[in-house]
Scaffold this motif. Structure first.
Motif, PDB file in Angstrom:
ATOM      1  N   GLN A 175      29.435  56.161  85.480  1.00 45.31           N
ATOM      2  CA  GLN A 175      29.549  57.342  84.619  1.00 45.31           C
ATOM      3  C   GLN A 175      28.186  57.738  84.054  1.00 45.31           C
ATOM      4  OE1 GLN A 175      32.472  55.702  81.912  1.00 45.31           O
ATOM      5  NE2 GLN A 175      34.142  56.835  82.892  1.00 45.31           N
ATOM      6  N   LEU A 176      27.350  56.749  83.743  1.00 42.47           N
ATOM      7  CA  LEU A 176      26.078  57.028  83.075  1.00 42.47           C
ATOM      8  C   LEU A 176      24.953  57.451  84.012  1.00 42.47           C
ATOM      9  CD1 LEU A 176      25.922  54.308  80.281  1.00 42.47           C
ATOM     10  CD2 LEU A 176      26.256  56.784  80.028  1.00 42.47           C
ATOM     11  N   GLU A 177      24.851  56.854  85.172  1.00 41.16           N
ATOM     12  CA  GLU A 177      23.687  57.151  86.028  1.00 41.16           C
ATOM     13  C   GLU A 177      23.535  58.634  86.358  1.00 41.16           C
ATOM     14  OE1 GLU A 177      22.091  53.352  88.403  1.00 41.16           O
ATOM     15  OE2 GLU A 177      24.086  53.998  89.058  1.00 41.16           O
ATOM     16  N   PRO A 178      24.551  59.315  86.885  1.00 39.49           N
ATOM     17  CA  PRO A 178      24.359  60.745  87.176  1.00 39.49           C
ATOM     18  C   PRO A 178      24.222  61.581  85.909  1.00 39.49           C
ATOM     19  CG  PRO A 178      26.618  60.088  87.639  1.00 39.49           C
ATOM     20  CD  PRO A 178      25.859  58.838  87.321  1.00 39.49           C
ATOM     21  N   THR A 179      24.906  61.156  84.854  1.00 39.14           N
ATOM     22  CA  THR A 179      24.838  61.876  83.580  1.00 39.14           C
ATOM     23  C   THR A 179      23.427  61.829  83.006  1.00 39.14           C
ATOM     24  OG1 THR A 179      27.157  61.445  83.113  1.00 39.14           O
ATOM     25  CG2 THR A 179      25.752  61.900  81.229  1.00 39.14           C
ATOM     26  N   LEU A 180      22.824  60.640  82.989  1.00 36.47           N
ATOM     27  CA  LEU A 180      21.470  60.511  82.453  1.00 36.47           C
ATOM     28  C   LEU A 180      20.463  61.260  83.319  1.00 36.47           C
ATOM     29  CD1 LEU A 180      21.591  56.800  81.268  1.00 36.47           C
ATOM     30  CD2 LEU A 180      21.618  58.866  79.846  1.00 36.47           C
ATOM     31  N   GLU A 181      20.691  61.279  84.616  1.00 39.58           N
ATOM     32  CA  GLU A 181      19.817  62.054  85.506  1.00 39.58           C
ATOM     33  C   GLU A 181      19.870  63.545  85.149  1.00 39.58           C
ATOM     34  OE1 GLU A 181      19.659  63.147  90.204  1.00 39.58           O
ATOM     35  OE2 GLU A 181      20.071  61.047  89.701  1.00 39.58           O
ATOM     36  N   SER A 182      21.074  64.057  84.897  1.00 44.58           N
ATOM     37  CA  SER A 182      21.226  65.469  84.502  1.00 44.58           C
ATOM     38  C   SER A 182      20.546  65.746  83.168  1.00 44.58           C
ATOM     39  CB  SER A 182      22.709  65.845  84.402  1.00 44.58           C
ATOM     40  OG  SER A 182      23.314  65.821  85.662  1.00 44.58           O
ATOM     41  N   ILE A 183      20.740  64.852  82.206  1.00 40.00           N
ATOM     42  CA  ILE A 183      20.136  65.044  80.880  1.00 40.00           C
ATOM     43  C   ILE A 183      18.619  64.996  80.962  1.00 40.00           C
ATOM     44  CG2 ILE A 183      19.874  64.005  78.587  1.00 40.00           C
ATOM     45  CD1 ILE A 183      22.880  63.172  78.850  1.00 40.00           C
ATOM     46  N   LEU A 184      18.102  64.025  81.691  1.00 42.92           N
ATOM     47  CA  LEU A 184      16.633  63.932  81.816  1.00 42.92           C
ATOM     48  C   LEU A 184      16.082  65.127  82.587  1.00 42.92           C
ATOM     49  CD1 LEU A 184      16.292  60.104  82.330  1.00 42.92           C
ATOM     50  CD2 LEU A 184      15.431  61.463  80.392  1.00 42.92           C
ATOM     51  N   GLY A 185      16.900  65.742  83.414  1.00 44.96           N
ATOM     52  CA  GLY A 185      16.489  66.954  84.126  1.00 44.96           C
ATOM     53  C   GLY A 185      16.148  68.102  83.192  1.00 44.96           C
ATOM     54  N   VAL A 186      16.750  68.124  81.996  1.00 47.54           N
ATOM     55  CA  VAL A 186      16.408  69.172  81.029  1.00 47.54           C
ATOM     56  C   VAL A 186      15.496  68.669  79.918  1.00 47.54           C
ATOM     57  CG1 VAL A 186      18.426  70.599  81.491  1.00 47.54           C
ATOM     58  CG2 VAL A 186      18.536  68.901  79.659  1.00 47.54           C
ATOM     59  N   LEU A 187      15.510  67.367  79.637  1.00 48.56           N
ATOM     60  CA  LEU A 187      14.649  66.850  78.568  1.00 48.56           C
ATOM     61  C   LEU A 187      13.205  66.659  79.014  1.00 48.56           C
ATOM     62  CD1 LEU A 187      16.859  64.128  76.790  1.00 48.56           C
ATOM     63  CD2 LEU A 187      16.477  66.520  76.137  1.00 48.56           C
ATOM     64  N   VAL A 188      13.006  66.440  80.307  1.00 46.82           N
ATOM     65  CA  VAL A 188      11.670  66.174  80.833  1.00 46.82           C
ATOM     66  C   VAL A 188      11.193  67.381  81.636  1.00 46.82           C
ATOM     67  CG1 VAL A 188      10.354  64.704  82.414  1.00 46.82           C
ATOM     68  CG2 VAL A 188      12.082  63.689  80.909  1.00 46.82           C
TER      69      VAL A 188
END
Length: 188
Positions: free
Chosen positions: A173-186
């Motif tokens: 649940q976390l791996e793709p979610t964190l990838e999406s979030i970091l896609g906008v935070l970074v």
């Protein structure tokens, strides 16, 4: 300094994993100290280290669990935080009850991941604090677009004292979610 706070129940499984993954990526993008990512638990197991199985997953994901100590969520931790990321809808509700202004900055991690997929990262400011505030503001504006999601799809499974399969579910649940979030935070 810009701040992100991650919240779960005991602050030993989900929130420290999310904290350390986000902190590592943000330190790499902006340099250490530009964004502080911390975590707390609604029933934090104060001073406990990170759960061993969550720590192993974090290490496999490239993070470092060393030196982690759990703490309990307080209203003071919520003040001056640009973004609050919670493991579940229940945690998000607890955050907003404790600090009503957090309604504009608090999201479940999976909710934020869904919303991030709808954002244009190139249109976001590059300065870290401004970027965090813009992601939160766009997240609030887009929140209604998640109406078709099953509410259960907004929560991360709690693996504490559960099977290895539950830890694997949390990770999936976390791996793709964190990838999406970091896609906008970074910035890219």
């Amino acid at each position: 300094m810009s701040r992100i706070l991650v919240v779960c129940t005991g602050n030993i499984c989900r929130s420290p994993l999310i904290e350390r993954v986000l902190q590592g990526a943000l330190d790499q993008a902006y340099g250490p100290g530009a964004v502080e990512v911390s975590s707390a638990g609604t029933m934090g197991m104060v001073d406990s280290p990170m759960d061993e199985r969550s720590a192993a997953i974090l290490t496999e994901m490239g993070g470092d669990p060393a030196g982690f100590a759990a703490r309990r969520l307080t209203e003071a931790l919520l003040r001056d935080t640009e973004l609050v990321v919670t493991a579940t809808r229940e945690h998000r509700a607890a955050v907003v009850r404790m600090h009503p202004k957090a309604l504009r900055t608090a999201f479940t991690v999976r909710e934020l991941g869904h919303l991030a997929d709808q954002m244009d990262p190139a249109a976001l400011p590059t300065e870290p604090g401004e970027r965090l505030r813009a992601v939160a503001a766009q997240g609030v504006a887009l929140r209604g677009t998640n109406a078709l999601l099953d509410p259960a799809d907004l929560d991360v499974a709690d693996p504490y004292r559960r099977s290895d399969e539950t830890y694997a579910l949390m990770r999936s649940q976390l791996e793709p979610t964190l990838e999406s979030i970091l896609g906008v935070l970074v910035p890219r």
